[in-house]
Write a protein that holds these residues in place. Sequence first.
Motif, PDB file in Angstrom:
ATOM      1  N   GLU A  12       0.790  -0.991  -0.264  1.00  0.00           N
ATOM      2  CA  GLU A  12      -0.120  -0.059  -0.200  1.00  0.00           C
ATOM      3  C   GLU A  12       0.786   0.845   0.298  1.00  0.00           C
ATOM      4  O   GLU A  12       0.503   2.667  -1.194  1.00  0.00           O
ATOM      5  N   HIS A  13       1.484   1.317   0.844  1.00  0.00           N
ATOM      6  CA  HIS A  13       3.117   2.544   0.847  1.00  0.00           C
ATOM      7  C   HIS A  13       3.923   2.292   0.098  1.00  0.00           C
ATOM      8  O   HIS A  13       4.140   3.488  -0.153  1.00  0.00           O
ATOM      9  N   SER A  70      -1.374   2.008  -2.503  1.00  0.00           N
ATOM     10  CA  SER A  70      -2.506   3.557  -3.380  1.00  0.00           C
ATOM     11  C   SER A  70      -2.035   4.289  -3.532  1.00  0.00           C
ATOM     12  O   SER A  70      -1.008   5.109  -3.407  1.00  0.00           O
TER      13      SER A  70
END
Length: 152
Positions: free
Chosen positions: A97-98, A129
Amino acid sequence: MKIAIGADHAGVRLKDELISFIESLGHQVSDLGCNCSDSVDYPDYAIAVCEQVVAEDVDKGILICGTGIGMTIAANKIPGIRCALVHDLFSAKATREHNDTNVLALGERVIGPGVAQEIIRIWLETDFSQGERHQNRINKVKALEEKYTIHP
C-alpha cells in the motif's frame, strides 16, 4: 499475474513449498532456483529474479534465504527494485500500500510455511495506494536511485 521466485540453499525448501501455493492462487510461477541444498550465493538468485522484474518479464518477484536479509540487500541494489523483507501480515499489506514494492523477501529460518503463505497472499492481493503522499515518497526514492546510479 506472473511471479518469479528464487532462493539460495537456505531458502530452497520454503521456495519449493510456496510454488504450488502461489499457483493455487491463480498465478504463474517462474522458478529461478536454486534447486539444491549445496551452498550457493544469494546475490546470484536475487539478480536473476530482479532482472525479470525490471524487464517486466514478470509482474513481481519473491526471494527467500535463511533470514531474507541478504536477498533484500542484494535486490535493492538493482535500479527499479523496491524489495521489502516481511515476516508479519501487517508489513505485507503496508509494504504494498505505502511502498509499492515489486519484490518480497522472506526468511525460511524466521517464519514457517503457513505464515509465508499468508504473507504472500496478502502481498499479492494488496494494491498500491495511489494517494499523492505515497506517490511523492516513491518519486523521492526513484530520484535517489537516479542520483546515485552511475551512467556509463
